[in-house]
Enzyme design. Structure first.
Site, PDB file in Angstrom:
ATOM      1  N   TYR A  57      20.775  41.740 -38.639  1.00 38.62           N
ATOM      2  CA  TYR A  57      21.634  40.543 -38.705  1.00 38.62           C
ATOM      3  C   TYR A  57      21.813  39.905 -37.327  1.00 38.62           C
ATOM      4  O   TYR A  57      21.905  38.671 -37.234  1.00 38.62           O
ATOM      5  CB  TYR A  57      22.972  40.879 -39.382  1.00 38.62           C
ATOM      6  N   HIS A 110      29.644  35.810 -50.363  1.00 45.54           N
ATOM      7  CA  HIS A 110      28.765  36.871 -49.866  1.00 45.54           C
ATOM      8  C   HIS A 110      28.932  37.085 -48.361  1.00 45.54           C
ATOM      9  O   HIS A 110      28.087  37.703 -47.719  1.00 45.54           O
ATOM     10  CB  HIS A 110      27.291  36.563 -50.189  1.00 45.54           C
ATOM     11  N   CYS A 118      36.250  45.100 -39.489  1.00 38.14           N
ATOM     12  CA  CYS A 118      36.511  46.469 -39.023  1.00 38.14           C
ATOM     13  C   CYS A 118      36.800  47.346 -40.244  1.00 38.14           C
ATOM     14  O   CYS A 118      37.738  47.076 -41.000  1.00 38.14           O
ATOM     15  CB  CYS A 118      37.699  46.482 -38.062  1.00 38.14           C
ATOM     16  N   GLY A 177      20.383  25.153 -55.687  1.00 33.59           N
ATOM     17  CA  GLY A 177      19.497  26.022 -54.906  1.00 33.59           C
ATOM     18  C   GLY A 177      19.774  27.506 -55.011  1.00 33.59           C
ATOM     19  O   GLY A 177      19.716  28.208 -54.006  1.00 33.59           O
ATOM     20  N   THR A 178      20.043  27.963 -56.231  1.00 31.04           N
ATOM     21  CA  THR A 178      20.181  29.415 -56.401  1.00 31.04           C
ATOM     22  C   THR A 178      19.352  29.873 -57.589  1.00 31.04           C
ATOM     23  O   THR A 178      19.298  29.193 -58.607  1.00 31.04           O
ATOM     24  CB  THR A 178      21.664  29.857 -56.534  1.00 31.04           C
TER      25      THR A 178
HETATM   26  C1  BJW Z   1      15.606  24.835 -53.806  1.00 34.50           C
HETATM   27  C2  BJW Z   1      15.060  24.306 -52.677  1.00 34.50           C
HETATM   28  C3  BJW Z   1      15.323  23.035 -52.398  1.00 34.50           C
HETATM   29  C4  BJW Z   1      14.309  26.408 -52.797  1.00 34.50           C
HETATM   30  N1  BJW Z   1      16.142  22.370 -53.242  1.00 34.50           N
HETATM   31  N2  BJW Z   1      16.368  24.283 -54.667  1.00 34.50           N
HETATM   32  C5  BJW Z   1      25.140  42.677 -63.643  1.00 34.50           C
HETATM   33  C6  BJW Z   1      23.843  42.872 -64.084  1.00 34.50           C
HETATM   34  C7  BJW Z   1      22.883  43.430 -63.260  1.00 34.50           C
HETATM   35  C8  BJW Z   1      23.196  43.826 -61.959  1.00 34.50           C
HETATM   36  C9  BJW Z   1      24.479  43.627 -61.518  1.00 34.50           C
HETATM   37  C10 BJW Z   1      25.426  43.072 -62.360  1.00 34.50           C
HETATM   38  N3  BJW Z   1      26.591  42.991 -61.661  1.00 34.50           N
HETATM   39  C11 BJW Z   1      26.374  43.491 -60.416  1.00 34.50           C
HETATM   40  C12 BJW Z   1      25.097  43.890 -60.304  1.00 34.50           C
HETATM   41  C13 BJW Z   1      24.456  44.498 -59.096  1.00 34.50           C
HETATM   42  C14 BJW Z   1      24.031  43.493 -58.050  1.00 34.50           C
HETATM   43  C15 BJW Z   1      23.004  42.523 -58.627  1.00 34.50           C
HETATM   44  O1  BJW Z   1      23.295  41.389 -58.931  1.00 34.50           O
HETATM   45  N4  BJW Z   1      21.768  42.957 -58.738  1.00 34.50           N
HETATM   46  C16 BJW Z   1      20.718  42.077 -59.246  1.00 34.50           C
HETATM   47  C17 BJW Z   1      19.714  41.796 -58.140  1.00 34.50           C
HETATM   48  C18 BJW Z   1      20.126  42.684 -60.453  1.00 34.50           C
HETATM   49  N5  BJW Z   1      25.172  42.759 -57.495  1.00 34.50           N
HETATM   50  C19 BJW Z   1      25.958  43.282 -56.567  1.00 34.50           C
HETATM   51  O2  BJW Z   1      25.797  44.402 -56.147  1.00 34.50           O
HETATM   52  C20 BJW Z   1      27.099  42.419 -56.065  1.00 34.50           C
HETATM   53  N6  BJW Z   1      28.318  43.147 -56.071  1.00 34.50           N
HETATM   54  C21 BJW Z   1      28.986  43.412 -57.187  1.00 34.50           C
HETATM   55  O3  BJW Z   1      28.643  42.980 -58.270  1.00 34.50           O
HETATM   56  O4  BJW Z   1      30.112  44.195 -56.988  1.00 34.50           O
HETATM   57  C22 BJW Z   1      30.720  44.778 -58.141  1.00 34.50           C
HETATM   58  C23 BJW Z   1      29.898  45.978 -58.518  1.00 34.50           C
HETATM   59  C24 BJW Z   1      29.674  46.955 -57.581  1.00 34.50           C
HETATM   60  C25 BJW Z   1      28.914  48.070 -57.933  1.00 34.50           C
HETATM   61  C26 BJW Z   1      28.366  48.172 -59.194  1.00 34.50           C
HETATM   62  C27 BJW Z   1      28.582  47.153 -60.136  1.00 34.50           C
HETATM   63  C28 BJW Z   1      29.373  46.047 -59.788  1.00 34.50           C
HETATM   64  C29 BJW Z   1      26.871  42.044 -54.610  1.00 34.50           C
HETATM   65  C30 BJW Z   1      25.780  41.080 -54.426  1.00 34.50           C
HETATM   66  C31 BJW Z   1      25.595  40.785 -52.949  1.00 34.50           C
HETATM   67  C32 BJW Z   1      24.397  39.915 -52.708  1.00 34.50           C
HETATM   68  N7  BJW Z   1      24.113  39.849 -51.332  1.00 34.50           N
HETATM   69  C33 BJW Z   1      22.918  39.149 -50.904  1.00 34.50           C
HETATM   70  C34 BJW Z   1      22.427  39.702 -49.556  1.00 34.50           C
HETATM   71  C35 BJW Z   1      23.268  39.381 -48.383  1.00 34.50           C
HETATM   72  C36 BJW Z   1      22.655  39.977 -47.185  1.00 34.50           C
HETATM   73  C37 BJW Z   1      21.632  39.113 -46.515  1.00 34.50           C
HETATM   74  O5  BJW Z   1      21.923  37.915 -46.338  1.00 34.50           O
HETATM   75  O6  BJW Z   1      20.596  39.627 -46.117  1.00 34.50           O
HETATM   76  O7  BJW Z   1      23.176  37.755 -50.873  1.00 34.50           O
HETATM   77  S1  BJW Z   1      21.571  39.294 -52.022  1.00 34.50           S
HETATM   78  C38 BJW Z   1      20.892  37.724 -51.681  1.00 34.50           C
HETATM   79  O8  BJW Z   1      20.764  37.052 -52.950  1.00 34.50           O
HETATM   80  C39 BJW Z   1      21.964  36.976 -50.858  1.00 34.50           C
HETATM   81  C40 BJW Z   1      22.079  35.690 -51.637  1.00 34.50           C
HETATM   82  O9  BJW Z   1      23.351  35.117 -51.437  1.00 34.50           O
HETATM   83  C41 BJW Z   1      21.827  36.119 -53.063  1.00 34.50           C
HETATM   84  C42 BJW Z   1      21.421  35.003 -53.994  1.00 34.50           C
HETATM   85  O10 BJW Z   1      20.204  34.457 -53.620  1.00 34.50           O
HETATM   86  P1  BJW Z   1      19.957  32.896 -53.784  1.00 34.50           P
HETATM   87  O11 BJW Z   1      20.890  32.158 -52.922  1.00 34.50           O
HETATM   88  O12 BJW Z   1      19.967  32.555 -55.217  1.00 34.50           O
HETATM   89  O13 BJW Z   1      18.492  32.743 -53.145  1.00 34.50           O
HETATM   90  P2  BJW Z   1      17.041  32.896 -53.832  1.00 34.50           P
HETATM   91  O14 BJW Z   1      16.055  33.023 -52.758  1.00 34.50           O
HETATM   92  O15 BJW Z   1      17.069  33.961 -54.868  1.00 34.50           O
HETATM   93  O16 BJW Z   1      16.832  31.526 -54.608  1.00 34.50           O
HETATM   94  C43 BJW Z   1      16.699  30.290 -53.950  1.00 34.50           C
HETATM   95  C44 BJW Z   1      16.554  29.213 -54.982  1.00 34.50           C
HETATM   96  O17 BJW Z   1      16.528  27.967 -54.343  1.00 34.50           O
HETATM   97  C45 BJW Z   1      15.274  29.316 -55.825  1.00 34.50           C
HETATM   98  O18 BJW Z   1      15.611  29.207 -57.204  1.00 34.50           O
HETATM   99  C46 BJW Z   1      14.432  28.114 -55.351  1.00 34.50           C
HETATM  100  O19 BJW Z   1      13.645  27.557 -56.400  1.00 34.50           O
HETATM  101  C47 BJW Z   1      15.507  27.166 -54.911  1.00 34.50           C
HETATM  102  N8  BJW Z   1      15.117  26.212 -53.871  1.00 34.50           N
HETATM  103  N9  BJW Z   1      14.227  25.304 -52.055  1.00 34.50           N
HETATM  104  C48 BJW Z   1      16.622  22.995 -54.348  1.00 34.50           C
HETATM  105  N10 BJW Z   1      14.842  22.384 -51.313  1.00 34.50           N
END
Ligand code: BJW
Length: 237
Positions: A57, A110, A118, A177-178
């Site tokens: 990071y 996020h 801390c 964009g998600t």
């Molecule tokens: C454009 C464009 C342009 C490109 N114009 N568009 C239910 C079911 C299954 C699993 C789970 C569930 N509930 C919880 C989970 C587990 C897990 C999860 O979701 N897993 C899945 C992967 C299956 N979730 C968690 O663990 C979350 N916590 C939680 O639920 O706590 C309660 C709990 C705890 C324990 C057990 C159960 C419940 C926490 C999630 C934290 C996510 N953190 C991250 C990483 C941060 C670190 C880092 O920055 O390195 O956050 S993951 C990563 O993905 C980041 C993002 O915010 C997140 C979303 O990604 P995003 O923004 O959608 O990006 P992309 O790349 O996926 O998509 C980009 C899009 O833009 C694309 O569609 C393109 O087409 C588009 N695009 N250019 C318009 N110009």
């Protein structure tokens, strides 16, 4: 409350910052391209090797500090100015481009790259400088307990009480964009729709959440979103 003066929730993801030059997560040249998600974005990774996670990071900070907001970020500020107090931005992004664009009411569910928390006392340290395993918490003065204030897989999201209230009372939900693969953010559209909101999606392509959106705007958000915002302002004024 009529549709005309109802609240608006905007959910943003990495795609809104793509036109500012920032990599998204799941594209081929994505943010984690050279790293395994399990090594940098999970609670276990941080417990196992905090030095490595801090380094990952820290290396990201200069690029995010220099990045500039694009027309998609800027038009959301214009929307907020047109409807004061009625527009909230829920962002999954750890960059600060909404704030740089002048937006307020931005909820970083996020976390943020420019913060560390801390694990001993909960103090939030705001900094663009490197944070390491030796960083001392300015409040409790204990070293080695700072974690990037970024929500890793397996951790609870931030501001969820506020987010729940916003989703349940908005009249318009806009997703920008998600990919809709990370929960619980991926389910926000469903909550808003079930509560009666109109739902709109801005993306380059169809997402897995396709079913819950009333309207789709395909194309780069920097082009499609400003047009939509101008029309919305004109229609509601
Ligand atoms: C454009 C464009 C342009 C490109 N114009 N568009 C239910 C079911 C299954 C699993 C789970 C569930 N509930 C919880 C989970 C587990 C897990 C999860 O979701 N897993 C899945 C992967 C299956 N979730 C968690 O663990 C979350 N916590 C939680 O639920 O706590 C309660 C709990 C705890 C324990 C057990 C159960 C419940 C926490 C999630 C934290 C996510 N953190 C991250 C990483 C941060 C670190 C880092 O920055 O390195 O956050 S993951 C990563 O993905 C980041 C993002 O915010 C997140 C979303 O990604 P995003 O923004 O959608 O990006 P992309 O790349 O996926 O998509 C980009 C899009 O833009 C694309 O569609 C393109 O087409 C588009 N695009 N250019 C318009 N110009």
């Amino acid at each position: 409350m009529t549709q005309q003066d109802s609240e608006i929730v905007v959910l943003t993801g990495a795609g809104i910052s793509a036109e500012s030059g920032l990599a998204t997560f799941r594209s081929t040249d994505g943010l984690w391209n050279n790293h395994k998600v399990e090594d940098v974005a999970t609670v276990e990774a941080f417990q196992r090797n905090p030095e490595y996670v801090h380094e990952f990071y820290n290396e990201m900070k200069p690029e995010l500090l220099q990045a500039k907001p694009n027309p998609a970020h800027l038009c959301l500020t214009k929307l907020q100015q047109a409807f004061p107090g009625k527009v909230n931005i829920i962002t999954q992004n750890i960059d600060t481009l909404h704030e740089k664009a002048g937006s307020t009411n931005v909820w970083h569910i996020h976390g943020q790259i420019n913060q560390a928390v801390c694990l001993n006392c909960g103090h939030i340290l705001e900094t663009w400088s490197d944070v390491t395993t030796e960083t001392v918490c300015p409040r409790c003065e204990i070293a080695g307990m700072m974690k990037p204030n970024i929500v890793f897989f397996g951790e609870n999201l931030l501001y969820m009480d506020k987010v729940d209230r916003l989703l349940n009372r908005c009249g318009l939900f806009i997703s920008v964009g998600t990919s809709g693969v990370v929960f619980p953010a991926a389910a926000f559209v469903q909550i808003a729709k079930q509560a009666g909101a109109e739902t709109c999606e801005f993306n380059l392509e169809r997402t897995s959440n396709n079913f819950y959106f009333d309207r789709h705007f395909f194309g780069p958000a920097g082009t499609t979103l400003p047009r939509f915002v101008d029309e919305l302002i004109a229609a509601r004024k």
